[in-house]
Design an enzyme around this catalytic site. Structure first.
Site, PDB file in Angstrom:
ATOM      1  N   GLU A  53       0.830  -1.217   0.000  1.00  0.00           N
ATOM      2  CA  GLU A  53       0.000   0.000   0.000  1.00  0.00           C
ATOM      3  C   GLU A  53       0.859   1.260   0.000  1.00  0.00           C
ATOM      4  OE1 GLU A  53      -0.127  -2.652   1.899  1.00  0.00           O
ATOM      5  OE2 GLU A  53      -2.133  -3.137   2.615  1.00  0.00           O
ATOM      6  N   CYS A  88      -0.228  -0.145   7.574  1.00  0.00           N
ATOM      7  CA  CYS A  88      -0.726   0.313   6.266  1.00  0.00           C
ATOM      8  C   CYS A  88      -2.037   1.051   6.420  1.00  0.00           C
ATOM      9  CB  CYS A  88      -0.891  -0.874   5.329  1.00  0.00           C
ATOM     10  SG  CYS A  88       0.705  -1.562   4.887  1.00  0.00           S
ATOM     11  N   ALA A 164      17.138 -44.323  -5.080  1.00  0.00           N
ATOM     12  CA  ALA A 164      18.568 -44.631  -5.147  1.00  0.00           C
ATOM     13  C   ALA A 164      18.709 -46.089  -5.571  1.00  0.00           C
ATOM     14  CB  ALA A 164      19.233 -44.412  -3.788  1.00  0.00           C
ATOM     15  N   ALA A 165      19.833 -46.402  -6.216  1.00  0.00           N
ATOM     16  CA  ALA A 165      20.094 -47.787  -6.627  1.00  0.00           C
ATOM     17  C   ALA A 165      20.554 -48.603  -5.417  1.00  0.00           C
ATOM     18  CB  ALA A 165      21.157 -47.804  -7.725  1.00  0.00           C
TER      19      ALA A 165
HETATM   20  N1  LIG Z   1      16.409 -39.424  -5.311  1.00  0.00           N
HETATM   21  C1  LIG Z   1      16.229 -38.546  -4.361  1.00  0.00           C
HETATM   22  O1  LIG Z   1      15.454 -37.612  -4.496  1.00  0.00           O
HETATM   23  C2  LIG Z   1      17.004 -38.675  -3.096  1.00  0.00           C
HETATM   24  C3  LIG Z   1      17.019 -37.639  -2.194  1.00  0.00           C
HETATM   25  C4  LIG Z   1      17.720 -37.786  -1.011  1.00  0.00           C
HETATM   26  C5  LIG Z   1      18.386 -38.965  -0.761  1.00  0.00           C
HETATM   27  N2  LIG Z   1      18.358 -39.952  -1.680  1.00  0.00           N
HETATM   28  C6  LIG Z   1      19.036 -41.210  -1.421  1.00  0.00           C
HETATM   29  O2  LIG Z   1      18.456 -41.767  -0.270  1.00  0.00           O
HETATM   30  C7  LIG Z   1      19.442 -42.509   0.421  1.00  0.00           C
HETATM   31  C8  LIG Z   1      19.455 -42.064   1.861  1.00  0.00           C
HETATM   32  O3  LIG Z   1      18.208 -42.355   2.415  1.00  0.00           O
HETATM   33  P1  LIG Z   1      18.029 -42.502   3.966  1.00  0.00           P
HETATM   34  O4  LIG Z   1      16.591 -42.798   4.197  1.00  0.00           O
HETATM   35  O5  LIG Z   1      19.074 -43.387   4.509  1.00  0.00           O
HETATM   36  O6  LIG Z   1      18.450 -41.035   4.406  1.00  0.00           O
HETATM   37  P2  LIG Z   1      17.834 -39.854   5.255  1.00  0.00           P
HETATM   38  O7  LIG Z   1      16.374 -39.928   5.365  1.00  0.00           O
HETATM   39  O8  LIG Z   1      18.457 -38.635   4.687  1.00  0.00           O
HETATM   40  O9  LIG Z   1      18.513 -40.078   6.653  1.00  0.00           O
HETATM   41  C9  LIG Z   1      18.141 -41.130   7.468  1.00  0.00           C
HETATM   42  C10 LIG Z   1      18.768 -40.890   8.811  1.00  0.00           C
HETATM   43  O10 LIG Z   1      18.228 -39.709   9.382  1.00  0.00           O
HETATM   44  C11 LIG Z   1      18.110 -39.862  10.785  1.00  0.00           C
HETATM   45  N3  LIG Z   1      16.692 -39.629  11.073  1.00  0.00           N
HETATM   46  C12 LIG Z   1      16.140 -38.393  11.122  1.00  0.00           C
HETATM   47  N4  LIG Z   1      14.841 -38.469  11.392  1.00  0.00           N
HETATM   48  C13 LIG Z   1      14.542 -39.766  11.535  1.00  0.00           C
HETATM   49  C14 LIG Z   1      13.348 -40.472  11.836  1.00  0.00           C
HETATM   50  N5  LIG Z   1      12.205 -39.845  12.094  1.00  0.00           N
HETATM   51  N6  LIG Z   1      13.395 -41.818  11.867  1.00  0.00           N
HETATM   52  C15 LIG Z   1      14.531 -42.460  11.633  1.00  0.00           C
HETATM   53  N7  LIG Z   1      15.704 -41.842  11.373  1.00  0.00           N
HETATM   54  C16 LIG Z   1      15.711 -40.516  11.323  1.00  0.00           C
HETATM   55  C17 LIG Z   1      18.606 -41.242  11.104  1.00  0.00           C
HETATM   56  O11 LIG Z   1      19.984 -41.089  11.409  1.00  0.00           O
HETATM   57  P3  LIG Z   1      20.553 -40.736  12.875  1.00  0.00           P
HETATM   58  O12 LIG Z   1      21.091 -42.016  13.422  1.00  0.00           O
HETATM   59  O13 LIG Z   1      21.589 -39.722  12.596  1.00  0.00           O
HETATM   60  O14 LIG Z   1      19.434 -40.200  13.711  1.00  0.00           O
HETATM   61  C18 LIG Z   1      18.482 -41.977   9.797  1.00  0.00           C
HETATM   62  O15 LIG Z   1      19.402 -43.017   9.651  1.00  0.00           O
HETATM   63  C19 LIG Z   1      20.740 -42.258  -0.253  1.00  0.00           C
HETATM   64  O16 LIG Z   1      21.046 -43.382  -1.056  1.00  0.00           O
HETATM   65  C20 LIG Z   1      20.477 -41.070  -1.092  1.00  0.00           C
HETATM   66  O17 LIG Z   1      21.277 -41.088  -2.238  1.00  0.00           O
HETATM   67  C21 LIG Z   1      17.680 -39.831  -2.827  1.00  0.00           C
END
Ligand SMILES: NC(=O)c1ccc[n+]([C@@H]2O[C@H](COP(=O)([O-])OP(=O)(O)OC[C@H]3O[C@@H](n4cnc5c(N)ncnc54)[C@H](OP(=O)(O)O)[C@@H]3O)[C@@H](O)[C@H]2O)c1
Length: 337
Positions: A53, A88, A164-165
């Site tokens: 405004e 405003c 992821a693979a």
């Molecule tokens: N294509 C895509 O868009 C994309 C995007 C991102 C990642 N990725 C792929 O995904 C893979 C990683 O996945 P991710 O699931 O392992 O990773 P994440 O979700 O990034 O991290 C998992 C970690 O976060 C912590 N965490 C935080 N909140 C949590 C909850 N509520 N419950 C459980 N743990 C929790 C835990 O570690 P702490 O022990 O530290 O608490 C857990 O091990 C990789 O291969 C990556 O390349 C792909």
């Protein structure tokens, strides 16, 4: 004479010039004389700068127009409070504006009530509900209504839903156009959040680099989880935030304390699933590549849903082709509307 609807269309279009990120809504204002001539236009350029405004009043003054008795069309109810700038309602009153039409009532308790203040001063102020004005601030309005940051869950997946693979690699699922689009989305939000697993596996920078160029606006980067990820690139410049929690609600509270209105949760699957299970995902952006992996990490894990009628269903779905990939977006919270 052009109807209020059309002038509010204009106000909504002006609002879009403002930044999508930041603690404040995007607001546009057009001041129209009795003969239907535009006397001044303005929009809000972000927290700490003049609201729409006063910007429109200043524009009218620059053009040499007297706005006494004119009508101000504003995309959002004029504020009645002193925040980073003055109310405003006072600016409109001082300029002797005759009438005010606003497309959305301000749901922010600190700023609301401007319409009533103006009416109390004898100005013909009223709400003229306008879908376009609401759309401009869909995430901001949702955040205010929900009392927490608006959450966009974003991931890139294969046709068979893998992010992821089997060996953990996830770079290059999608092509350049999809990745560039995701960088553009980062420029529109206040924060990006990932889990410690993603930091460990991908070592991402999580900066906003549309067309490969660092954007002037860099969202706050946050990592959620209980373990440390020393040596990761995200910690290099000392600006990323460590959230030592696995509780999505706690993470959002910490972000809200830093004035975050919108956050993109960029995975991985563990963190995305935790947000979905907690009912804390408002919008999904799924970039889908025409690739199949058969094995590997899933985009979303178990949500505790056992039957089709309990499926979470999105609304206002869009599908956009980005090179060989397709971005599907959907809203899972109605928010303000
Ligand atoms: N294509 C895509 O868009 C994309 C995007 C991102 C990642 N990725 C792929 O995904 C893979 C990683 O996945 P991710 O699931 O392992 O990773 P994440 O979700 O990034 O991290 C998992 C970690 O976060 C912590 N965490 C935080 N909140 C949590 C909850 N509520 N419950 C459980 N743990 C929790 C835990 O570690 P702490 O022990 O530290 O608490 C857990 O091990 C990789 O291969 C990556 O390349 C792909």
């Amino acid at each position: 004479m052009v109807a209020a609807e059309s002038w509010l269309d204009r106000a909504a279009a002006l609002a879009l010039h403002g930044p999508a990120h930041g603690p404040n809504p995007r607001v546009g204002c057009v001041i129209v004389g009795a003969d239907g001539a535009v006397l001044g236009e303005g929009w809000h350029r972000g927290a700490g700068t003049p609201h729409a405004e006063p910007a429109a009043l200043a524009d009218a003054a620059r053009r040499g127009h007297d706005v006494a008795g004119a009508t101000a069309y504003v995309s959002l109810e004029p504020c009645a409070h002193t925040g980073r700038t003055g109310p405003c309602t006072d600016a409109l009153t001082a300029a002797r504006i005759g009438a005010v039409r606003y497309g959305v009532a301000d749901p922010n308790p600190q700023a609301a009530g401007g319409g009533e203040v103006l009416r109390g001063r004898g100005i013909d102020a009223s709400l003229a509900p306008h879908a376009g004005c609401a759309d401009v601030n869909r995430r901001w309005l949702g955040s205010v209504a929900l009392g927490r940051p608006w959450v966009i869950a974003k991931w890139a997946q294969t046709l068979d839903g893998r992010t992821a693979a089997a060996d953990g690699t996830s770079f290059w699922i999608t092509g350049d156009e999809a990745r560039d689009h995701a960088h553009h989305v980062r420029t529109q939000v206040d924060a990006i959040l990932v889990g410690t697993g993603t930091v460990r596996t991908d070592d991402p920078l999580l900066t906003a680099r549309p067309a490969g160029v660092p954007d002037p606006h860099q969202p706050l980067r946050a990592v959620m989880g209980l373990t440390d990820t020393p040596g990761a690139r995200i910690w290099e410049d000392g600006t990323a935030l460590r959230l030592a929690t696995r509780d999505p609600r706690e993470a959002l509270d910490a972000l809200a304390a830093r004035e975050v209105r919108t956050v993109v949760v960029e995975g991985g699957g563990t963190v995305t699933t935790a947000f979905l299970r907690a009912g804390l995902v408002d919008e999904v952006h799924a970039y889908i590549a025409p690739a199949l992996l058969g094995a590997g990490t899933r985009a979303v894990g178990d949500l505790g849903i056992g039957t089709m009628s309990d499926a979470l269903r999105g609304q206002d779905v869009t599908a956009t082709h980005l090179g060989a990939d397709t971005l599907v977006t959907a809203f899972f919270t109605r928010g303000h509307q």
